[in-house]
Scaffold this motif. Structure first.
Motif, PDB file in Angstrom:
ATOM      1  N   PHE A  14      -6.114   4.451   0.720  1.00 44.14           N
ATOM      2  CA  PHE A  14      -7.026   4.195   1.791  1.00 44.14           C
ATOM      3  C   PHE A  14      -7.244   2.607   1.936  1.00 44.14           C
ATOM      4  O   PHE A  14      -7.536   2.109   1.227  1.00 44.14           O
ATOM      5  N   VAL A  15      -7.588   2.385   3.405  1.00 47.67           N
ATOM      6  CA  VAL A  15      -7.647   0.795   3.542  1.00 47.67           C
ATOM      7  C   VAL A  15      -8.920   0.939   3.782  1.00 47.67           C
ATOM      8  O   VAL A  15      -9.761   1.313   4.235  1.00 47.67           O
ATOM      9  N   ILE A  16      -9.427  -0.352   3.013  1.00 51.94           N
ATOM     10  CA  ILE A  16     -11.028  -0.859   3.255  1.00 51.94           C
ATOM     11  C   ILE A  16     -10.989  -2.092   4.070  1.00 51.94           C
ATOM     12  O   ILE A  16     -10.510  -3.067   3.739  1.00 51.94           O
ATOM     13  N   VAL A  17     -11.814  -1.800   5.192  1.00 47.01           N
ATOM     14  CA  VAL A  17     -11.826  -3.036   5.925  1.00 47.01           C
ATOM     15  C   VAL A  17     -13.462  -3.658   6.097  1.00 47.01           C
ATOM     16  O   VAL A  17     -14.403  -2.929   5.716  1.00 47.01           O
ATOM     17  N   TRP A  61     -11.104   5.940 -14.453  1.00 47.25           N
ATOM     18  CA  TRP A  61     -11.512   5.696 -13.134  1.00 47.25           C
ATOM     19  C   TRP A  61     -10.117   5.790 -12.206  1.00 47.25           C
ATOM     20  O   TRP A  61      -9.843   5.311 -11.145  1.00 47.25           O
ATOM     21  N   GLN A  62      -9.102   6.665 -12.779  1.00 42.43           N
ATOM     22  CA  GLN A  62      -7.998   6.786 -12.096  1.00 42.43           C
ATOM     23  C   GLN A  62      -8.122   7.392 -10.759  1.00 42.43           C
ATOM     24  O   GLN A  62      -7.156   6.700  -9.733  1.00 42.43           O
ATOM     25  N   ARG A  96      -7.732   3.429  -3.994  1.00 39.50           N
ATOM     26  CA  ARG A  96      -7.770   2.038  -3.354  1.00 39.50           C
ATOM     27  C   ARG A  96      -6.469   1.908  -2.568  1.00 39.50           C
ATOM     28  O   ARG A  96      -6.366   0.965  -1.617  1.00 39.50           O
ATOM     29  N   PHE A  97      -5.298   2.345  -3.365  1.00 33.05           N
ATOM     30  CA  PHE A  97      -4.040   2.073  -2.705  1.00 33.05           C
ATOM     31  C   PHE A  97      -3.643   3.125  -1.518  1.00 33.05           C
ATOM     32  O   PHE A  97      -2.559   2.694  -0.941  1.00 33.05           O
ATOM     33  N   MET A 128       0.839  -1.374   0.148  1.00 36.88           N
ATOM     34  CA  MET A 128       0.105   0.125   0.000  1.00 36.88           C
ATOM     35  C   MET A 128       0.825   1.300  -0.013  1.00 36.88           C
ATOM     36  O   MET A 128       1.973   1.265   0.784  1.00 36.88           O
ATOM     37  N   ILE A 129       0.419   2.317  -0.775  1.00 41.64           N
ATOM     38  CA  ILE A 129       1.416   3.504  -0.667  1.00 41.64           C
ATOM     39  C   ILE A 129       0.595   4.413   0.123  1.00 41.64           C
ATOM     40  O   ILE A 129      -0.536   4.318   0.428  1.00 41.64           O
ATOM     41  N   GLY A 130       1.442   5.407   0.890  1.00 40.65           N
ATOM     42  CA  GLY A 130       0.843   6.328   1.282  1.00 40.65           C
ATOM     43  C   GLY A 130       0.384   7.578   0.801  1.00 40.65           C
ATOM     44  O   GLY A 130       0.875   7.883  -0.139  1.00 40.65           O
TER      45      GLY A 130
END
Length: 52
Positions: free
Chosen positions: A49-52, A39-40, A46-47, A1-3
């Motif tokens: 923000f963390v989706i839980v 869709w950029q 998505r990379f 994941m990137i910050g």
């Protein structure tokens, strides 16, 4: 994941990549790049923000 602090660099690298591919002139790749550009924001988020 990137910050989130790296997102600007990633966006620039992707922009450079897309430009090179567009210059190649392959119609199928150009269609994929158009979809990616549409869709950029969602793809890059998505990379970040963390989706839980």
């Amino acid at each position: 994941m990137i910050g989130s602090e790296q997102i600007a660099q990633v966006k620039q690298e992707l922009k450079d990549y897309c430009k090179r591919e567009e210059e190649a002139g392959i119609p199928e790749i150009i269609q994929v790049l158009q979809s990616f550009n549409n869709w950029q924001t969602e793809i890059l988020n998505r990379f970040v923000f963390v989706i839980v």
